[in-house]
Design a protein around this motif. Structure first.
Motif, PDB file in Angstrom:
ATOM      1  N   TYR A   1      -0.913  18.193   5.204  1.00  0.00           N
ATOM      2  CA  TYR A   1      -0.259  17.907   6.489  1.00  0.00           C
ATOM      3  C   TYR A   1       1.074  18.173   6.493  1.00  0.00           C
ATOM      4  O   TYR A   1       1.929  18.332   5.651  1.00  0.00           O
TER       5      TYR A   1
ATOM      6  N   TYR B   1       0.818  -1.257  -0.092  1.00  0.00           N
ATOM      7  CA  TYR B   1      -0.006  -0.095  -0.120  1.00  0.00           C
ATOM      8  C   TYR B   1       0.780   1.358   0.048  1.00  0.00           C
ATOM      9  O   TYR B   1       1.607   1.345   0.927  1.00  0.00           O
TER      10      TYR B   1
ATOM     11  N   ALA C   1      -5.305   9.909  -3.115  1.00  0.00           N
ATOM     12  CA  ALA C   1      -6.137  10.864  -2.598  1.00  0.00           C
ATOM     13  C   ALA C   1      -5.998  12.184  -2.725  1.00  0.00           C
ATOM     14  O   ALA C   1      -6.775  13.236  -3.017  1.00  0.00           O
ATOM     15  N   TYR C   2      -4.711  12.719  -2.784  1.00  0.00           N
ATOM     16  CA  TYR C   2      -4.190  14.040  -2.791  1.00  0.00           C
ATOM     17  C   TYR C   2      -3.744  14.478  -3.924  1.00  0.00           C
ATOM     18  O   TYR C   2      -3.088  15.551  -4.110  1.00  0.00           O
TER      19      TYR C   2
ATOM     20  N   THR D   1     -10.355   9.939  -5.382  1.00  0.00           N
ATOM     21  CA  THR D   1     -11.257  10.393  -4.797  1.00  0.00           C
ATOM     22  C   THR D   1     -11.926  11.888  -5.275  1.00  0.00           C
ATOM     23  O   THR D   1     -10.977  12.597  -5.580  1.00  0.00           O
TER      24      THR D   1
HETATM   25  C1  LIG Z   1      -4.539   8.770   2.185  1.00  0.00           C
HETATM   26  C2  LIG Z   1      -6.134   8.644   2.078  1.00  0.00           C
HETATM   27  N1  LIG Z   1      -6.621   7.815   1.497  1.00  0.00           N
HETATM   28  C3  LIG Z   1      -8.092   7.802   1.562  1.00  0.00           C
HETATM   29  C4  LIG Z   1      -9.031   8.511   2.090  1.00  0.00           C
HETATM   30  C5  LIG Z   1     -10.321   8.375   2.201  1.00  0.00           C
HETATM   31  O1  LIG Z   1     -10.935   9.628   1.833  1.00  0.00           O
HETATM   32  P1  LIG Z   1     -12.442   9.287   1.254  1.00  0.00           P
HETATM   33  O2  LIG Z   1     -13.070   8.094   1.600  1.00  0.00           O
HETATM   34  O3  LIG Z   1     -13.316  10.662   1.701  1.00  0.00           O
HETATM   35  O4  LIG Z   1     -12.289   9.608  -0.352  1.00  0.00           O
HETATM   36  C6  LIG Z   1      -8.218   9.401   3.146  1.00  0.00           C
HETATM   37  C7  LIG Z   1      -8.949  10.528   3.838  1.00  0.00           C
HETATM   38  O5  LIG Z   1      -8.541  11.308   4.550  1.00  0.00           O
HETATM   39  C8  LIG Z   1      -6.684   9.679   3.046  1.00  0.00           C
HETATM   40  O6  LIG Z   1      -6.047  10.641   3.801  1.00  0.00           O
END
Ligand SMILES: Cc1ncc(COP(=O)(O)O)c(C=O)c1O
Length: 452
Positions: A359, A197, A238-239, A267
């Motif tokens: 962060y 991961y 995600a970011y 996301t």
């Molecule tokens: C690294 C990471 N992955 C996945 C998620 C999940 O986000 P979400 O379910 O809102 O798409 C987060 C949420 O903070 C995250 O920081």
């Protein structure tokens, strides 16, 4: 390692319920809610003021203006999600990858199709589904140390094990990853390793990105060690859209030449709205059926209306301008946090200077324990500031450095970020002073108790 049978079996609850009960998220939420004046630099929430009210209104109005489209959106959707949005997200990721500054370095890949896209209720649901599909008790997932603590919770909740791999400013160290794979192979545990991961863009908790040169090499390592069974790479992006400095880089997925290894998790939470709960996965073909089978049992499709609204927002071209606004907002907040850290804590902490994400990862120069039962956490709550103790982010808490913390600049205003860091500085002074008093008064034993 299979967990022992829970002695509290008489509670009538499952083992999994017991394993989930002490999640750090629940604890931090409780701490934040029990003190409303607290400045929470712990919450992973996004900026409140810039949430896309107008864009969502326009997209929803466009959708609801046509009664046929509206009725279709209000009906159940399919388990895999809205077919138009599946095509849109796939096209979006493929376009990002081919426009990335290093795209020329990627070997041509077998392009995924929209059938390989599954829409989920946030990307967290995708991570959950992957854990369900891949992990039996005793299985292993290799993660950065530190990593996203919520995903570690999901792994543990399956009775599986997160094994930490050393990670530096270029993300997961591939020599350490290969070393771990070799050791696990020598111990006969390779068949237990189901996934690696990795957050490729501005990770949670440090905002560190996986170095571009490591991306193809990591994919290659996973393939090489997929001897008795596949080792998947779960690439959490995600970011990705929250980049403030430099150019986008091609994903690991873009280097997976036959598309059999990498799961790409994306996301709309960070780049649009987390409340809309739309996330997605681009999956290797072999995982599509199993993920849909589990998702079919779970919810036979994530909220269809929300997917249609996101699809309309994309069709109307509303998402990218919103993400551009967010990048400006967060870049200012990041600057506010870095300025406050330099002003208030210059000599006391070392910290990351993120090029993206939400962060800052801070490490105290003193050996003050930042953990939930250490002296600083308590002092910080007294001063009215909350952070995420670094120890939560390490797969193996016994090898975790005890003096780190995650500070989020996502949700608080610039003024409150500054206030939060001021309070943190006072809390650190107070924990330090208390440590000195303790060592003067009570000698080594007492000092150990206070400083951890
Ligand atoms: C690294 C990471 N992955 C996945 C998620 C999940 O986000 P979400 O379910 O809102 O798409 C987060 C949420 O903070 C995250 O920081």
């Amino acid at each position: 390692m299979t967990r022992a049978v829970d002695p509290s079996r008489g509670s009538g609850l499952s083992l999994r319920a017991g394993w989930a009960a002490d999640s750090p998220i629940a604890y931090l939420m409780h701490a934040a809610l029990s003190q409303p004046a607290l400045v929470s630099l712990a919450a992973g929430f996004v900026d409140q003021q810039s949430l896309p009210v107008e864009a969502t209104r326009s997209a929803a109005l466009a959708l609801l203006a046509d009664p046929d489209l509206a009725r279709a959106a209000l009906q159940y959707g399919s388990t895999a999600g809205d077919s138009v949005l599946r095509g849109q997200v796939l096209a979006g990721v493929l376009a990002q990858d081919s426009a990335a500054s290093d795209a020329g370095g990627a070997v041509p890949t077998l392009a995924p199709t929209a059938e390989q896209v599954v829409l989920t209720a946030g990307s967290n649901q995708l991570l959950h589904l992957l854990a369900e599909v891949l992990l039996d008790p005793g299985d292993i997932v290799l993660c950065d140390a530190p990593t996203y603590f919520v995903f570690m919770g999901l792994i543990r909740n399956m009775g599986a094990r997160a094994v930490g791999i050393d990670s530096d400013e270029g993300g997961m160290r591939l020599d350490a990853l290969e070393g771990a794979l070799q050791q696990l192979s020598a111990a006969g545990e390779l068949p237990r390793v189901k996934a690696i991961y990795v957050m490729t863009y501005f990770d949670n908790p440090r905002s560190v990105s996986l170095a571009p040169a490591r991306r193809p090499a990591l994919c290659e390592l996973a393939k090489r060690y997929s001897q008795s069974a596949p080792i998947y790479v779960i690439e959490d992006a995600a970011y990705r859209e929250l980049r403030y400095v430099g150019d986008d880089q091609a994903s690991i997925r873009a280097h997976d030449h036959d598309g059999s290894t990498v799961v790409y998790a994306g996301t709309f939470s960070k780049s649009f709205s987390p409340g809309i709960r739309v996330g997605f996965g681009i999956l290797p073909r072999a995982l599509v059926g199993p993920v849909l089978a589990i998702k079919g049992n779970l919810d036979f499709g994530s909220p269809h209306l929300n997917q249609r609204i996101v699809s309309e927002a994309l069709r109307l071209g509303l998402c990218e301008p919103h993400a551009a606004t967010l990048r400006e907002v967060y870049a200012r907040k990041r600057d506010a946090m870095l300025a406050a850290l330099a002003r208030e804590l210059g000599g006391a902490v070392r910290y990351t200077r993120p090029d993206g994400g939400l962060y800052v990862w801070a490490e105290l120069n003193d050996a003050i324990d930042t953990g939930p039962s250490g002296p600083l956490f308590e002092r910080a709550l007294e001063q009215g500031v909350l952070y995420v103790p670094g120890v939560y982010c390490f797969p193996d808490a016994t090898h975790a450095p005890s003096n780190c913390m995650r500070l989020s600049f996502g949700v608080q205003s610039e003024a409150r970020i500054a206030l939060g860091i001021e309070r943190l500085a006072r809390a650190i002074d107070s924990a330090r002073a208390r440590g000195k008093r303790a060592s003067a008064l009570g000698g080594a034993e007492r000092c150990h108790e206070v400083l951890g």
